[in-house]
Write an enzyme that holds these catalytic residues in place. Structure first.
Site, PDB file in Angstrom:
ATOM      1  CB  SER A 169      -6.738 -12.142  -1.677  1.00  0.00           C
ATOM      2  OG  SER A 169      -5.706 -13.095  -1.762  1.00  0.00           O
ATOM      3  CG  ASP A 210      -7.041 -15.663  -8.837  1.00  0.00           C
ATOM      4  OD1 ASP A 210      -6.576 -16.487  -8.015  1.00  0.00           O
ATOM      5  OD2 ASP A 210      -7.353 -14.504  -8.528  1.00  0.00           O
ATOM      6  CG  HIS A 260      -4.681 -13.401  -6.521  1.00  0.00           C
ATOM      7  ND1 HIS A 260      -5.872 -14.014  -6.215  1.00  0.00           N
ATOM      8  CD2 HIS A 260      -4.224 -12.881  -5.350  1.00  0.00           C
ATOM      9  CE1 HIS A 260      -6.112 -13.887  -4.930  1.00  0.00           C
ATOM     10  NE2 HIS A 260      -5.134 -13.187  -4.374  1.00  0.00           N
TER      11      HIS A 260
END
Length: 315
Positions: free
Chosen positions: A160, A257, A287
């Site tokens: 991330s 995502d 995500h």
């Protein structure tokens, strides 16, 4: 089909695991978000199985402050590969103790992992995050023999925001003639502040990383560059115009995502720049799902694929 209908059924229930308040706090009240995140992390650490991986915590001198590190050492003989790990958290939350991920890397790959507690927004911007990460990378390579690390098998990586920081660090390291890197592991990296893609407009669900909270995080991380045409590629790697001479890469992301399209595009641009690049896209994954629901089949496959790819590079 609706957004919900396209999520893998095995991970659907986790949309209710963490309240929307956590994501709201990341954008609106970072200190509260850090308290909530650390509470979740403590619970996760307490539930991890026993491990033979040794974990040390220390600080090293940084450019203008000390940098906290967590070092994960597996029991296998040195020299080992080394991974500089940059934690996720939207550039707003997170700490160097990222046990669930780092223990798995150390166990599966047999590598040493140096996880960095880089400075966070809004108190700092990407300039400080990159400076801390670059300092930690140089310290890791300078102390490779003491850490049992083979200098020829050093990778950087993150998930991330950490993946975005790793991508920016690869560029910064190249431009500042830093250590040679064997690999960059980019797990659904946060690399584009514009989110001007189909997935960037579509993902708005309140209990996963979504368009609204992402823009708020970018605004804090970029500081005075937010909304301009001059955003540094060290902050948002998708802004880079030159992707040559970077280390081999893996980019992995789920189809649900927010970052899907920008990640796929970045991987394609790395390939066009003749950088050896693996791209892995997982149907139905949102995500962070492979960590939120680790026993789901798609989660296990996602982790196995990026662990195996990294092991090929530095194991």
């Amino acid at each position: 089909m609706s957004f919900i209908d396209r999520i893998d059924p095995e991970i659907l229930h986790a949309l209710d695991t963490y309240p929307a308040e956590r994501y709201i706090a990341i954008g609106d009240d970072p200190p509260k978000a850090r308290e909530m995140t650390e509470s979740i992390n403590r619970e996760m650490r307490a539930n991890l199985p026993p491990t033979d991986v040794n974990i040390d915590e220390l600080t090293i001198p940084g450019p203008d402050c000390d940098i906290p590190l967590a070092i994960y050492q597996p029991p296998n003989p040195a020299p080992r590969g080394g991974l500089l790990w940059l934690h996720g958290g939207g550039y707003i939350v997170g700490v160097e103790r990222d046990d669930a991920r780092c223990i798995e890397f150390a166990e599966f790959i047999g590598c040493a992992v140096v996880s960095v507690g880089y400075r966070l927004a809004p108190e700092s911007t990407y300039r400080e995050s990159i400076a801390d990460s670059f300092s930690a990378l140089n310290w890791m390579v300078d102390n490779a023999s003491q850490l049992g690390i083979d200098k020829d098998r050093v990778a950087i990586g993150g998930g991330s925001a950490g993946g975005g920081l790793a991508a920016g660090l690869a560029l910064y390291n190249r431009d500042n003639k830093g250590p040679d890197l064997a690999f960059q592991l980019l797990i659904y990296p946060m690399i584009d502040d514009r989110h001007d893609t189909p997935s960037g407009h579509e993902v708005t669900h309140p209990t996963i990383w979504n368009r609204d909270v992402s823009f708020k995080a970018w605004k804090m991380y970029l500081g005075d560059e937010y909304g301009s045409d001059n955003v540094s590629p060290y902050a948002a790697a998708a802004r880079a115009t030159d992707l040559s001479d970077l280390p081999p890469a893996l980019v992995t992301v789920g189809t649900m995502d927010l970052f899907r399209d920008e990640n796929i595009n970045y991987a394609q641009r790395l390939m066009a720049a003749r950088i050896p690049t693996d791209l892995q896209v997982f149907a139905g994954m949102y995500h962070g799902a492979e960590m939120l629901v680790p026993e789901a089949a798609a989660s296990r496959q996602m982790r196995l694929d990026y662990l195996t790819t990294l092991k090929r590079a530095i194991g």
